[in-house]
Scaffold this active site. Structure first.
Site, PDB file in Angstrom:
ATOM      1  CE  LYS A  34      -0.350  -0.008   5.042  1.00 34.74           C
ATOM      2  NZ  LYS A  34      -1.215   0.049   6.222  1.00 34.74           N
ATOM      3  CE1 TYR A 251      14.161  31.591   4.336  1.00 35.52           C
ATOM      4  CE2 TYR A 251      14.346  29.251   3.825  1.00 35.52           C
ATOM      5  CZ  TYR A 251      14.084  30.550   3.427  1.00 35.52           C
ATOM      6  OH  TYR A 251      13.756  30.807   2.122  1.00 35.52           O
TER       7      TYR A 251
END
Length: 356
Positions: A34, A251
């Site tokens: 899956k 950042y």
């Protein structure tokens, strides 16, 4: 071409499938593929797991894709169908379904199908997600056995704590009590139960994460179980900076150099699926040598300390996870699990399949 690549090693998939059979030699193997093969590509992993006895998926579309590609194994929809119209497509393609609720039984009782469907009847033994309660289980099985649209029946459950100290004893006892007197094949064991609880192997095992070379048991490395990494996520250095002491990086200026620091800029960021919340210090390898990330992960780039890797320069190979850096080590640094990282790799990453 941007250098970030996820290389899928089919030989590692084949090896890990053999490890499943080493642990559960008397059970058939339902390989769980899956989530697009846990992020590796559905048809990629099917190629590597062609010797599996069956494939378990979530969506009917995935099962039909496998059938169209020529896979004749048992195919199982792990949440069953969501509406009655899917029953016809499942029957036409010979796809088995999980039945976990009364409304799904009612769909079958009211259907008119081209062929009976094989069903896996799910019992809720403590996960409390899907499944019939133990005291209602025998009645659900009886309804299915009486339904003309149902062919073979397999009994199943899913363990909530197979990877924990708590184990499966309580859940297994609930299953055995609820299934008493029901003479059908059984499917119980996920990856952790395959590795830790041989008493649960039964007729079908359902390995997931162990097939991809990551551990289902957080405190135990995948290598301890003889598993091999299937996905090697790699990139390159695209720039090099030298920071003097006191200079910050990225950042938020969350990293400040305490010494002269040589920094490599890697072509990989959170838009590629690398976790944005990965802290500075997350393990990473440059030119085969283990190092650590620095500062915050950006959308398209992240930073690595190459101060002590003298040969590192623009173009040097970087492994985010794979042969040198286990995906579980990155996951541990990020406070998550390897499943999430593998499934999160995005479509803008180049995928390459190799047999070795």
């Amino acid at each position: 071409m941007r250098p970030i690549t996820a290389t899928i090693h089919l030989a590692a998939l084949q090896h890990n499938l053999r490890r499943v059979r080493d642990y559960a030699p008397h059970a058939r193997t339902m390989a769980v593929v899956k989530a697009n093969g846990y992020g590796h590509g559905l048809l990629n992993v099917a190629r590597g797991l062609v010797e599996a006895d069956g494939f378990a998926v979530l969506r009917l579309q995935e099962a039909l894709e496998l059938r169209a590609a020529g896979y004749r194994q048992t195919l199982l929809l792990l949440e069953g169908v969501f509406e009655s119209t899917e029953l016809n497509a499942a029957a036409d393609a010979g796809v088995s379904i999980v039945v976990h609720a009364d409304h799904q039984i009612a769909m079958l009782e009211q259907a008119s199908l081209s062929a009976p469907l094989s069903v896996f009847v799910k019992m809720n033994t403590g996960m409390n997600r899907l499944g019939f309660m133990p005291q209602a289980f025998a009645n659900a099985v009886a309804r299915l056995a009486a339904c003309q649209q149902v062919g073979s029946i397999t009994l199943m459950t899913h363990f909530a704590t197979a990877d924990e100290v708590l184990g499966i004893a309580t859940a297994l006892q609930r299953f055995e009590t609820g299934a008493q007197g029901l003479d059908y094949p059984k499917s119980l064991a996920n990856s952790a139960a395959i590795l830790r609880h041989p008493e649960s192997h039964a007729d079908w095992v359902r390995p997931g994460i162990m097939l991809y070379g990551a551990t289902p048991v957080q405190s135990v490395a995948a290598a301890n179980y003889g598993l091999q990494a299937v996905m090697h996520l790699q990139s390159e250095l695209i720039a090099v900076q030298t920071l003097p002491p006191g200079e910050s990086l990225g950042y938020g200026a969350t990293f400040v150099a305490e010494r002269e620091t040589r920094v490599g800029v890697v072509a990989c960021g959170y838009a590629d699926g690398y976790p944005r919340h990965a802290p500075g210090g997350t393990p990473i390898a440059v030119a085969g040598q283990v190092s650590k990330t620095l500062g915050r992960v950006s959308m398209d780039m992240l930073f690595v300390d190459i101060t002590d890797i003298q040969a590192a320069d623009i173009g040097s190979p970087v492994e985010l996870w794979g042969a040198v850096i286990p995906v579980d080590a990155v996951a541990e640094a990020c406070g998550t699990v390897g499943y999430e990282l593998l499934c999160a790799v995005t479509s803008r990453v180049n995928f390459k399949v190799v047999h070795g």
